[in-house]
Write a protein that holds these residues in place. Structure first.
Motif, PDB file in Angstrom:
ATOM      1  N   PRO B  36       0.790  -1.228   0.000  1.00  0.00           N
ATOM      2  CA  PRO B  36       0.000   0.000   0.000  1.00  0.00           C
ATOM      3  C   PRO B  36       0.825   1.282   0.000  1.00  0.00           C
ATOM      4  N   LEU B  37       2.065   1.234   0.487  1.00  0.00           N
ATOM      5  CA  LEU B  37       2.838   2.468   0.560  1.00  0.00           C
ATOM      6  C   LEU B  37       3.777   2.632  -0.625  1.00  0.00           C
ATOM      7  N   ALA B  38       3.560   1.823  -1.642  1.00  0.00           N
ATOM      8  CA  ALA B  38       4.474   1.834  -2.785  1.00  0.00           C
ATOM      9  C   ALA B  38       4.620   3.204  -3.423  1.00  0.00           C
ATOM     10  N   VAL B  39       3.599   4.042  -3.287  1.00  0.00           N
ATOM     11  CA  VAL B  39       3.679   5.345  -3.954  1.00  0.00           C
ATOM     12  C   VAL B  39       4.833   6.176  -3.378  1.00  0.00           C
ATOM     13  N   ILE B  40       5.119   5.973  -2.080  1.00  0.00           N
ATOM     14  CA  ILE B  40       6.251   6.677  -1.484  1.00  0.00           C
ATOM     15  C   ILE B  40       7.541   6.197  -2.138  1.00  0.00           C
ATOM     16  N   GLY B  41       7.686   4.877  -2.193  1.00  0.00           N
ATOM     17  CA  GLY B  41       8.905   4.303  -2.735  1.00  0.00           C
ATOM     18  C   GLY B  41       9.113   4.628  -4.206  1.00  0.00           C
ATOM     19  N   LYS B  42       8.042   4.587  -4.961  1.00  0.00           N
ATOM     20  CA  LYS B  42       8.178   4.872  -6.382  1.00  0.00           C
ATOM     21  C   LYS B  42       8.714   6.283  -6.587  1.00  0.00           C
ATOM     22  N   GLY B  43       8.153   7.219  -5.853  1.00  0.00           N
ATOM     23  CA  GLY B  43       8.614   8.602  -5.964  1.00  0.00           C
ATOM     24  C   GLY B  43      10.095   8.715  -5.640  1.00  0.00           C
ATOM     25  N   GLU B  44      10.518   7.997  -4.577  1.00  0.00           N
ATOM     26  CA  GLU B  44      11.934   8.053  -4.201  1.00  0.00           C
ATOM     27  C   GLU B  44      12.801   7.422  -5.270  1.00  0.00           C
ATOM     28  N   GLU B  45      12.315   6.338  -5.840  1.00  0.00           N
ATOM     29  CA  GLU B  45      13.068   5.683  -6.908  1.00  0.00           C
ATOM     30  C   GLU B  45      13.258   6.657  -8.072  1.00  0.00           C
ATOM     31  N   TYR B  46      12.176   7.333  -8.476  1.00  0.00           N
ATOM     32  CA  TYR B  46      12.272   8.270  -9.584  1.00  0.00           C
ATOM     33  C   TYR B  46      13.229   9.409  -9.250  1.00  0.00           C
ATOM     34  N   GLY B  47      13.109   9.897  -7.996  1.00  0.00           N
ATOM     35  CA  GLY B  47      13.996  10.982  -7.592  1.00  0.00           C
ATOM     36  C   GLY B  47      15.448  10.563  -7.697  1.00  0.00           C
ATOM     37  N   GLY B  48      15.740   9.347  -7.230  1.00  0.00           N
ATOM     38  CA  GLY B  48      17.102   8.845  -7.295  1.00  0.00           C
ATOM     39  C   GLY B  48      17.579   8.700  -8.732  1.00  0.00           C
ATOM     40  N   ARG B  49      16.741   8.122  -9.563  1.00  0.00           N
ATOM     41  CA  ARG B  49      17.118   7.923 -10.969  1.00  0.00           C
ATOM     42  C   ARG B  49      17.398   9.247 -11.654  1.00  0.00           C
ATOM     43  N   MET B  50      16.507  10.222 -11.428  1.00  0.00           N
ATOM     44  CA  MET B  50      16.694  11.525 -12.057  1.00  0.00           C
ATOM     45  C   MET B  50      18.009  12.155 -11.627  1.00  0.00           C
ATOM     46  N   ALA B  51      18.302  12.048 -10.344  1.00  0.00           N
ATOM     47  CA  ALA B  51      19.529  12.667  -9.837  1.00  0.00           C
ATOM     48  C   ALA B  51      20.750  12.058 -10.505  1.00  0.00           C
ATOM     49  N   VAL B  52      20.763  10.729 -10.579  1.00  0.00           N
ATOM     50  CA  VAL B  52      21.917  10.053 -11.167  1.00  0.00           C
ATOM     51  C   VAL B  52      22.042  10.385 -12.645  1.00  0.00           C
ATOM     52  N   GLU B  53      20.905  10.395 -13.332  1.00  0.00           N
ATOM     53  CA  GLU B  53      20.915  10.737 -14.768  1.00  0.00           C
ATOM     54  C   GLU B  53      21.407  12.154 -14.978  1.00  0.00           C
ATOM     55  N   ASP B  54      20.825  13.083 -14.193  1.00  0.00           N
ATOM     56  CA  ASP B  54      21.179  14.497 -14.370  1.00  0.00           C
ATOM     57  C   ASP B  54      22.644  14.754 -14.056  1.00  0.00           C
ATOM     58  N   TYR B  55      23.144  14.072 -13.010  1.00  0.00           N
ATOM     59  CA  TYR B  55      24.513  14.380 -12.588  1.00  0.00           C
ATOM     60  C   TYR B  55      25.518  13.911 -13.613  1.00  0.00           C
ATOM     61  N   GLY B  56      25.252  12.754 -14.207  1.00  0.00           N
ATOM     62  CA  GLY B  56      26.167  12.269 -15.248  1.00  0.00           C
ATOM     63  C   GLY B  56      27.316  11.492 -14.652  1.00  0.00           C
ATOM     64  N   GLU B  57      28.484  12.130 -14.640  1.00  0.00           N
ATOM     65  CA  GLU B  57      29.672  11.395 -14.218  1.00  0.00           C
ATOM     66  C   GLU B  57      30.330  12.027 -13.002  1.00  0.00           C
ATOM     67  N   VAL B  58      30.982  11.183 -12.238  1.00  0.00           N
ATOM     68  CA  VAL B  58      31.820  11.719 -11.174  1.00  0.00           C
ATOM     69  C   VAL B  58      33.071  10.855 -11.104  1.00  0.00           C
ATOM     70  N   LEU B  59      34.204  11.479 -10.811  1.00  0.00           N
ATOM     71  CA  LEU B  59      35.485  10.775 -10.809  1.00  0.00           C
ATOM     72  C   LEU B  59      35.697  10.053 -12.150  1.00  0.00           C
ATOM     73  N   GLY B  60      35.192  10.668 -13.201  1.00  0.00           N
ATOM     74  CA  GLY B  60      35.436  10.141 -14.526  1.00  0.00           C
ATOM     75  C   GLY B  60      34.573   8.958 -14.924  1.00  0.00           C
ATOM     76  N   GLN B  61      33.596   8.603 -14.108  1.00  0.00           N
ATOM     77  CA  GLN B  61      32.764   7.465 -14.488  1.00  0.00           C
ATOM     78  C   GLN B  61      31.308   7.747 -14.197  1.00  0.00           C
ATOM     79  N   LYS B  62      30.456   6.995 -14.904  1.00  0.00           N
ATOM     80  CA  LYS B  62      29.030   7.127 -14.657  1.00  0.00           C
ATOM     81  C   LYS B  62      28.698   6.574 -13.274  1.00  0.00           C
ATOM     82  N   VAL B  63      27.699   7.147 -12.681  1.00  0.00           N
ATOM     83  CA  VAL B  63      27.265   6.685 -11.364  1.00  0.00           C
ATOM     84  C   VAL B  63      26.279   5.543 -11.525  1.00  0.00           C
ATOM     85  N   GLU B  64      26.455   4.517 -10.700  1.00  0.00           N
ATOM     86  CA  GLU B  64      25.531   3.386 -10.760  1.00  0.00           C
ATOM     87  C   GLU B  64      24.516   3.492  -9.636  1.00  0.00           C
TER      88      GLU B  64
END
Lengths: 310, 392, 292
Positions: B36-64
């Motif tokens: 039932p609380l999946a909507v919280i988690g989904k939002g966090e997942e999207y937030g995390g994905r967006m951040a990693v995508e937007d940031y791109g690379e750090v220390l010369g490599q893509k972030v996993e």
């Protein structure tokens, strides 16, 4: 039905290597430990459900007491694993005696309801008694003590430790059910009045069976606390009680190896499926229904019959 | 000279791919992705994905980014944390709603000597819990104190509380009554209500009898909806102002905005705040995922972004170096402007907002349920250093 | 402690009790006649609420339609369940059907969760009943009065049906001794299906009535199921009078617990249940044969 060990010795040569290699067959070592811990839980549960024929819906109370007992000793008293496990067991046995004595007095679904009621009450006590149990936050910081030179913080070492306890439990459990005591249990499961008329005090046997199953349950609970490094409140919940019923049923009650297999399968599936789908409860529900309907005896015995025609 | 220089450059070119063959920075994210609380988690997942995508690379490599579901279960969270630190070898774990789960992950962070940025659980036990736990976003003290401090000045003096009967509710109540007292308010009564109670009418009746100015609902989700519904039914809503501890857009959608109209809630962020970048983030989020981000999604984005920035500053992903780069650091992003990570206890603080639910007619676009009616500066909203007896 | 406050709380207890009455009636007759402990009862209650929601979505806010159709739909679902799954296990020990219905519960909840999403659905108070009856010193929300009235009508209707009609007599006889009834030439298996359907319909009705009061969501049957078991055990498995009385007692007990002894209001019913199980397991009006 109760002495598979002697009939199918070759099983041992299949099962042992699999168990020894298990940590490398699972996505991560800790999962293998969890599979065996619940196998011990289900093993004990089969004694009361499969062999004695009494459905307890409250066995989480022993699992939980084992967990909290061990956890409290390890966090507040002395970091000795054996003392912790022993304490958890020592607290749950007298409780099992009392609950068992009160529950077996009458027939039918009375037993189910009383065990459920006691388990719920214990859950609420643990929920409220936050200074002791941490309430719904759980009991945190359970350490993994050293056993001689072995540092159990290594998940791999911890698995082999759990495996040794599991192997011992299996041996003891098989001993119990193939003994005369075990045979009386089965006879009273099939026809209690008959057993009574032969002269057995069936009530006593039921209580002893209940206490025995509680022993294994609390042992498993204690190991679980050390495995997680903490004790969540839901070790006492009705869902944990339900889980062990499902594990025993799906695997095949009354066989000992059935519930072991059922427990390992369900723990593994839970882990695998929840990563892939949100509604794996549906699969569990369907598995449950089909186990009750078609495999009233459980998966393994049906497979055994199909493959060996027995 | 030229030859030496050429040689130097060539040797650099040869060495750097070898140097770059080190492990990329791995970020773990544990949240509730089922049930039932999946909507919280989904939002966090999207937030995390967006951040990693937007940031791109750090220390010369893509972030996993590695995402795991804990189904809101502390035992599972414990296992996932172990899995992430051991098997997947993540450098940091973020998110993790459910206080018991977050405490367990925090313990694992200490055992494995890696970082855990807790963005989504409220318990103050996480603040300075151990050397590897960073608390981001909100905490129970902040929620309760914001409501108590601001509310006592703007909403009324007599307060009645209905509290969810578990650790989170108890914590909120404790901090709330302390804040209320400081501001000269009067706490006229409290009821502890078991989680999942469907019918709040006996408690609403009790509340009515006590004649408060404000009714505080220290609960969340279904309980918040049911208690508010009961307040409407018994005519209490017309007489008092209602304040919630936590209220999500999804709760309002679930129960209907008429139920919650005019209610107040404290928040660390909302997609409608005027912080630069917030609206843009909300629009991008909406375009990608079809719903507006809740504050936990934004917090996860911010924590991941600031973590990566810290790695960049420290030029290393070693936990001690990253911590050093974060301690005492002030940053500005769409989540906190400014935000500040306290050196003494690794608590991220920012200002707190007071929101009010609009009337049905005032909602001009999808999920624009709130209006900002007040703010509280971080020093007033967050616990003072050492308040819990812990600091580094 | 003034009288109007106590009155208002007692009225609340009556409303809470009404839900317990409807739910325990269904559970009780199913157990009494079929010997089935229906763990899926809470999930069926939830189905009633969702059926009402769906009907109102399709037919634009027609609560009355939902009130009549929903229990019928849920009753039919119940009969299908009985005919396809449950009747296979009558020959075996009681607990097999208990476990089966447990599995059914899991499935129903998850299916609803998939179709309707796990987030709650809004359900407003039906227009006719918005607002309260303001008697000056007490306020009675109109809708809650309605719930109490409907429950009273159902209880009386149920009693009349069982006491005065031929079918009712067959059912009562079947509860006592189904083999005998079968021996008399009556197709007992059809009666079984009907009774299960009736039990489900009652649960479904409770679900419809509950929808405006609480948020509807797929797992809403969980806690109320446990409480219903307590009611049935206290009132007595298989007894209509027991269900009605048990429901009222528990409804008032919980409410009074809230007033006078808040910390244990919810655990109170378990303590009560444990006491009954230990001292008089058949409950107030139950039949001894199931327990002793």
């Amino acid at each position: 039905m109760g002495m598979p060990m002697i009939k199918h010795k070759w099983w041992v040569f299949v099962i042992i290597p699999i168990c020894l290699a298990l940590p490398f067959l699972t996505p991560y070592h800790a999962l293998a430990s969890e599979m065996l811990i619940f196998a011990i839980f289900a093993l004990g549960y089969d004694i009361i459900f499969g062999y004695t024929g009494l459905l307890s819906f409250g066995h989480a109370m022993f699992f939980g007491i084992g967990a909290y007992g061990t956890g409290l000793v390890l966090t507040r008293w002395v970091p000795s694993l054996f003392l912790g496990l022993a304490t958890g067991i020592a607290i749950s046995l007298p409780l099992a005696l009392i609950v068992g004595f009160l529950s077996i007095r009458r027939r039918g679904i009375y037993f189910v309801m009383v065990t459920l009621a006691f388990c719920q009450m214990l859950y609420f006590i643990a929920f409220k008694w936050t200074s002791l149990t941490g309430g719904d936050n759980g009991l945190h910081g359970v350490p993994r003590p050293l056993i001689g030179p072995f540092d159990l913080n290594s998940e791999l070492l911890f698995y082999y430790f759990v495996f040794s306890i599991f192997a011992l439990s299996v041996l003891v459990a098989f001993r119990i059910v193939s003994s005369p005591f075990g045979r009386v249990l089965q006879s009273l499961r099939e026809n209690e009045d008959r057993a009574k008329s032969i002269g057995y005090n069936t009530d006593n046997f039921k209580v002893i069976s209940f206490v025995t199953s509680a022993f294994f349950s609390s042992l498993a609970g204690g190991l679980y606390a050390v495995h997680l490094n903490f004790v969540p409140l839901d070790t006492l919940s009705i869902f944990t009680s339900g889980d062990v019923v499902i594990m025993a049923l799906v695997g095949g009650i009354g066989t000992l190896y059935g519930p072991i297999f059922g427990a390992m399968l369900i723990v593994y599936l839970k882990n695998l499926l929840s990563a892939w789908m949100e509604n794996w409860n549906l699969i569990m529900g369907l598995l449950f229904i089909s186990s009750v309907l078609a495999f009233r005896k459980g998966i393994l015995p049906v497979l055994r019959e199909r493959l060996w025609g027995r | 000279m030229k030859k030496v220089f050429l040689l130097f450059v060539i040797s650099l070119l040869v060495i750097s791919p070898v140097a770059m063959a080190k492990e990329p920075v791995k970020v773990g994210l544990i949240s509730v992705l089922s049930g039932p609380l999946a909507v919280i988690g989904k939002g966090e997942e999207y937030g995390g994905r967006m951040a990693v995508e937007d940031y791109g690379e750090v220390l010369g490599q893509k972030v996993e980014l590695i995402i795991k579901d804990h189904a809101y279960n502390p035992g599972l969270a414990n296992e996932r944390a172990k899995e992430l630190y051991e098997k997947d070898k993540v450098d940091v774990i973020t998110a993790c709603p459910n206080s018991a789960a977050a405490l367990a992950v925090s313990d694992q962070a200490l055992r494995h000597k890696r970082l855990f940025i807790s963005t989504s659980a409220g318990t103050c036990d996480l603040i300075a819990k151990n050397r590897y736990t960073i608390k981001w976003n909100y905490n129970d003290y902040m929620l309760a104190t914001t409501v108590g401090r601001w509310g006592a000045r703007h909403l009324g003096k007599r307060w009645y509380t209905i509290t969810a009967d578990y650790a989170w509710g108890h914590d909120l109540l404790k901090y709330f009554t302390a804040a209320l007292k400081e501001e000269g308010g009067v706490h006229v009564g409290n009821d502890m209500v078991a989680l999942g109670t469907a019918d709040f009418s006996p408690y609403i009746l009790k509340a009515k009898k006590a004649e408060p100015d404000v009714l505080v609902l220290l609960n969340v989700g279904k309980d918040a909806a049911n208690s508010t519904k009961a307040a409407v039914e018994y005519g209490l809503k017309e007489k008092v102002k209602i304040v919630h501890a936590l209220l999500f857009e999804v709760d309002i959608k679930g129960a209907g905005i008429e139920t919650f109209t005019g209610d107040y809630v404290a928040a660390s962020w909302n997609w409608q705040v005027d912080t630069p970048g917030a609206r843009d983030f909300a629009d991008r989020f909406y375009k990608k995922f079809g719903e507006r981000p809740h504050f936990m999604a934004a917090a996860v984005y911010s924590s991941v972004w600031q973590y990566l920035e810290a790695v960049k500053r420290a030029k290393s992903k070693d936990p001690e170096a990253v911590k050093k780069a974060l301690k005492g650091h002030t940053f500005r992003d769409f989540f906190a402007n400014p935000g500040y990570v306290r050196a003494e206890d690794l608590l991220q603080v920012g200002k707190a907002y007071l929101l009010r639910v609009k009337k049905p007619g005032e909602v001009k676009e999808k999920e624009a349920f709130f209006e900002i009616v007040g703010t509280l500066p971080p020093e007033k909203a967050h616990p003072p250093v050492g308040f819990f007896g812990r600091k580094f | 402690m003034d009288i109007e406050y106590i009155f208002a709380q007692l009225f609340n207890g009556l409303m809470l009790g009404s839900f317990y009455i409807l739910l325990s009636l269904g559970l009780s007759i199913v157990f009494g006649m079929l010997g089935v402990v229906n763990f899926a009862h809470g999930a069926i209650y939830m189905l009633g609420a969702y059926a009402a929601y769906t009907i109102c979505q399709v037919f634009a806010q027609s609560f009355w339609l939902a009130l009549i159709l929903s229990p019928i739909i849920v009753g039919i679902i119940g009969m299908v369940l009985e005919a396809t799954l449950i009747r296979r296990l009558y020959a075996f020990a009681h607990f097999y059907n208990l476990l089966l219905t447990f599995g059914v519960m899991l499935c129903i909840e998850e299916v609803v969760s998939i179709i309707y999403t796990p987030i709650g659905k809004p359900f407003g108070t039906p227009g006719t009943f918005v607002g309260s009856l303001d008697l000056g010193f007490i306020i009675f929300p109109r809708y809650r009065i309605f719930i109490i009235l409907i429950t009273m009508i159902c209880s009386i209707g149920m009693w009349l049906f069982l006491a005065k009609t031929k079918l009712g007599a067959i059912i009562r006889a079947g509860t006592d001794d189904s083999e005998m009834v079968s021996a008399l030439g009556i197709d007992i298996s059809r009666i079984f299906t009907l009774v299960f359907g009736m039990g489900a319909a009652l649960a479904g009705l409770a679900g419809v009535l509950a929808a405006p009061v609480q948020n509807i969501f797929p797992y809403m049957g969980g806690s109320i199921l446990v409480e219903t078991f307590v009611v049935v055990i206290i009132g007595g498995m298989g007894s209509i009078v027991g269900s009605i009385l048990g429901g009222l007692i528990i409804g008032e007990l919980i409410t009074l617990g809230v007033i006078f002894w808040p910390p244990v209001a919810n655990t109170l019913i378990f303590i009560f249940m444990a006491l009954i199980l230990l001292l008089r397991p058949r409950g107030f009006f139950g039949r001894a044969k199931f327990f002793e």
